[in-house]
Design an enzyme around this catalytic site. Structure first.
Site, short mmCIF file in Angstrom:
data_model
loop_
_atom_site.label_atom_id
_atom_site.label_comp_id
_atom_site.label_asym_id
_atom_site.label_seq_id
_atom_site.Cartn_x
_atom_site.Cartn_y
_atom_site.Cartn_z
N ASN A 178 36.86 21.98 19.81
CA ASN A 178 35.87 21.16 20.51
C ASN A 178 34.59 21.17 19.70
O ASN A 178 33.77 22.07 19.80
CB ASN A 178 35.62 21.72 21.92
CG ASN A 178 36.83 21.55 22.79
OD1 ASN A 178 37.16 20.44 23.22
ND2 ASN A 178 37.55 22.65 23.01
N GLU A 179 34.46 20.16 18.89
CA GLU A 179 33.36 20.07 17.95
C GLU A 179 32.09 19.60 18.66
O GLU A 179 32.15 19.15 19.80
CB GLU A 179 33.72 19.07 16.84
CG GLU A 179 34.95 19.45 16.04
CD GLU A 179 34.72 20.61 15.07
OE1 GLU A 179 33.69 21.31 15.21
OE2 GLU A 179 35.56 20.83 14.18
N PRO A 180 30.93 19.72 17.99
CA PRO A 180 29.69 19.23 18.59
C PRO A 180 29.87 17.81 19.12
O PRO A 180 30.48 16.97 18.47
CB PRO A 180 28.72 19.25 17.41
CG PRO A 180 29.21 20.37 16.55
CD PRO A 180 30.71 20.34 16.68
N SER A 224 31.33 17.40 22.10
CA SER A 224 32.40 17.47 23.11
C SER A 224 31.81 17.55 24.51
O SER A 224 30.79 18.21 24.73
CB SER A 224 33.29 18.70 22.88
OG SER A 224 33.92 18.61 21.64
N THR A 251 33.92 22.22 9.60
CA THR A 251 35.14 22.92 9.98
C THR A 251 36.21 22.74 8.92
O THR A 251 36.92 23.67 8.55
CB THR A 251 35.64 22.38 11.34
OG1 THR A 251 34.61 22.58 12.29
CG2 THR A 251 36.91 23.04 11.79
#
Ligand code: GLP
Length: 656
Positions: free
Chosen positions: A170-172, A174, A189
């Protein structure tokens, strides 16, 4: 309720610690201790459910952070009979697209790190499938959620945290309510995974991940983080606002989420950065230096310009009461900082050394620089290395590992091509077999096709893989020789230890043994150094640097009673992680513009590593630019405090 973030630092008192930290934090003395603590809790849960004939649902994570925890679960299974027969697991995420049997798939990771060693029924294991077609990905994700629900929801969720603050993938950006889904991976990532995948372009562009909402529904959540590289993002997640730009901060909304951190990962929390704001202090010298340098940065004033009211307004009245007035205190700290600066890292011969970081005699000194792998030396202390050589010391650089895992495939292919072409043109002697060493290239169909060689000379896939790795190791040796030559070192000052743990391991799965420590110990006994420079302390314990530091520490301890040890001193340097804050620095070695340029040339020799450091991966983030930025920033810190302005600096800390 007053938001503590709206308060002036001076308004805070001890009670505010808990309101600053919005997620409970358990700071443990080591990753092993943290892993034991959480594993013990999970074991109790598993046993309680066993008695009730019920299942436990665990949410599991990959990455380095949970590795120790899995090792402890395996130990509990083997030594204390903990059964996993009633355990159901759901993993957070998987790369996409990626086959389950790919060396870097999370499926494979989980089998190797945990499932192959315990008695969990295979049908109880759930990991998102990175090989479903794109059309089916959405349905697969929905089904995954359905399975979790059917199992009764997750009882205990394990998490790590990425540099972007992601949990799972869940990347920035999300959403707090997001569910299991296919997501594009953030550039950082992917960069962090580049080494594992042997090249950025081989890192899958997507991932399938449980959503933030899925994670927050787990009944209890524990996040592990080790090493100083995580310190900033942890502090933001724990003390900053809840913000989709930092998905781990959503854990603040979960009543039963906590973090288990080592001191390095907790280092940016307020309680460590300005402990005087949260409790009454016993003002030790190092702490005073921390407070005054912090105050100087905070007010934007040099140390010598600080006045009584600066101290009082920033919660340091107590320090003034004990060590003031400000004028005298400022001078004292200014001098302390001044004394850490030295252009004589091996000591200045025949000079008064009472306020210098290193002793004047003996001179010259025998100096040993330990580098986990080539590049760590010149990147971490290239300027200092040159000075030591120039100032007449007997310097040996020992590369603990070959570094072969860090060479991108295309670089090795390029080297091979060059060798073959040179051979074809008769510049080099023709190799006995003109064939591709790369294990990815199909082996010859039959032995006789291997350039007409007899069957006995055809090599196995494993031999081929070893030779390929060896070629990469030789590339790094060559880079190391070129780089250190620029620092004035001759090739016979270099030792390539090729420690066995590395040759048989891979990232996150290094298992050093007695042979590794013995090799370092015999090097120490052989050289009997007056100075040892080592790195890796305070890093993620599964990182190569930390594993190497552990091997060194064992050897160092084994030699502690040797006569030569009375004369020897340990210095720590930082290779790729951030520099220490200034109050922690014991020696700052200035570099002139020419020295910085020479250092950059040395770093540049390690061309295979240009994009291999855990940076942003963007143009301008190559190793040599980073070296410049970092060493200039270090000098900038001293300058802002009101000390002389140097072009660049390298920082060191006493290790004993
Ligand atoms: C990957 C995983 C995350 C993990 C993160 C941090 O991106 N998808 O679940 O938390 O890496 O990894 P490490 O523990 O190796 O620092």
């Amino acid at each position: 309720m007053v938001d503590v973030h709206d308060l002036n630092e001076g308004d805070l008192n001890q009670e505010d610690l808990s309101s600053r930290e919005r997620i409970p934090v358990d700071v443990v003395s080591s990753a092993d201790e943290g892993a034991r603590r959480v594993a013990a809790e999970v074991a109790v849960l598993i046993r309680e459910r066993q008695m009730a004939n019920a299942q436990v649902v665990l949410g599991l994570a990959t990455g380095s952070s949970p590795v120790r925890f899995y090792r402890e679960l395996i130990r509990l299974h083997r030594e204390e009979g903990l059964s996993f027969a009633n355990v159901v697991t759901f993993n957070l995420d998987e790369y996409y697209p990626l086959a389950a049997d790919h060396a870097e798939s999370y499926r494979r990771f989980m089998q190797e790190q945990l499932f192959d060693h315990i008695d969990i029924p295979p049908e109880n294991i759930h990991i998102p499938d990175g090989s479903v077609s794109r059309e089916k990905a959405h349905a697969h994700a929905r089904e995954y959620e359905e399975r979790i629900r059917e199992a009764g929801g997750i009882d205990f969720q394990i998490l790590g945290i990425g540099r972007t603050g992601h949990i799972g993938f869940n990347e920035p950006g999300s959403d707090a309510h997001s569910r299991t889904r296919l997501v594009p991976l953030n550039a950082l990532t992917r960069q962090d995974a580049a080494r594992d995948f042997l090249g950025l372009e081989k890192v899958p562009p997507y991932g399938i991940t449980m959503g933030v909402g899925t994670i927050l529904e787990a009944r209890e959540v524990v996040l592990f983080a080790w090493g100083q590289a995580k310190a900033k993002v942890i502090a933001q997640a724990v003390e900053g606002p809840v913000d989709p730009a930092l998905p781990a901060s959503f854990l603040q909304h979960h009543g039963e989420a906590w973090m288990v951190l080592d001191e390095a990962a907790a280092g940016e929390l307020s309680r460590y950065r300005f402990p005087w704001l949260v409790k009454l202090m016993d003002w030790q010298p190092r702490l005073i230096r921390q407070a005054v340098s912090w105050l100087s940065e905070e007010t934007g004033k040099s140390v010598l310009r600080l006045v009584e009211s600066d101290y009082a307004d920033h919660g340091l009245a107590d320090l003034l009461a004990q060590a003031g007035p400000a004028y005298g205190l400022n001078i004292r700290i200014f001098n302390e900082l001044q004394h850490t600066i030295s252009g004589w890292p091996g000591g200045k011969p025949r000079a008064d050394d009472s306020t210098r970081p290193e002793r004047a005699s003996p001179h010259p000194k025998r100096v040993l620089v330990l580098a986990p792998e080539p590049l760590d030396d010149v990147f971490g202390l290239g300027g200092t290395l040159s000075r030591l050589v120039r100032q007449g010391h007997e310097v040996t650089v020992a590369y603990m590992t070959s570094g072969s895992l860090g060479v991108p495939e295309e670089d090795a292919e390029g080297a091979q091509e060059l060798l073959l072409e040179a051979a074809r043109e008769g510049i080099l002697e023709a190799p006995s077999q003109e064939r591709s060493l790369s294990p990815d290239k199909a082996p010859p169909a039959s032995p006789s096709e291997a350039s007409g060689k007899a069957p006995s000379e055809a090599i196995s896939k494993e031999q081929k893989a070893n030779q390929w790795r060896r070629l990469k190791a030789l590339m790094r040796r060559r880079e190391a020789r070129s780089a250190t030559a620029l620092c004035g070192l001759s090739a016979d000052s270099l030792r390539f230890l090729d420690l066995p743990f590395y040759e048989t391991g891979r990232y996150r799965s290094f298992h050093p043994g007695g042979a590794d420590a013995r090799a370092v110990q015999s090097l120490l006994e052989d050289l009997q150094p007056h100075q040892v420079f080592a790195t890796g302390q305070g890093e993620d314990p599964t990182s190569l640097a930390a594993v190497c530091y552990g091997v060194f520490a064992q050897a160092w301890e084994a030699t502690q009673d040797a006569a030569w040890r009375a004369e020897s001193r340990l210095w720590l340097y930082r290779a790729h992680s951030e520099d220490w804050p200034v109050h922690a620095v014991d020696m700052a070695v200035p570099l002139s513009p020419d020295e910085l340029r020479a250092k950059v040339s040395a770093v540049y020799c390690h061309l295979s590593q240009r994009n291999q450091l855990p940076g942003t991966g963007e143009a301008g983030d190559e190793a040599w630019y980073r070296a410049v930025r970092r060493n200039r920033a270090a000098a900038g810190v001293y300058h802002r405090l009101g000390l002389a302005e140097y072009e660049a600096m390298e920082f060191f800390r006493r290790g004993d």
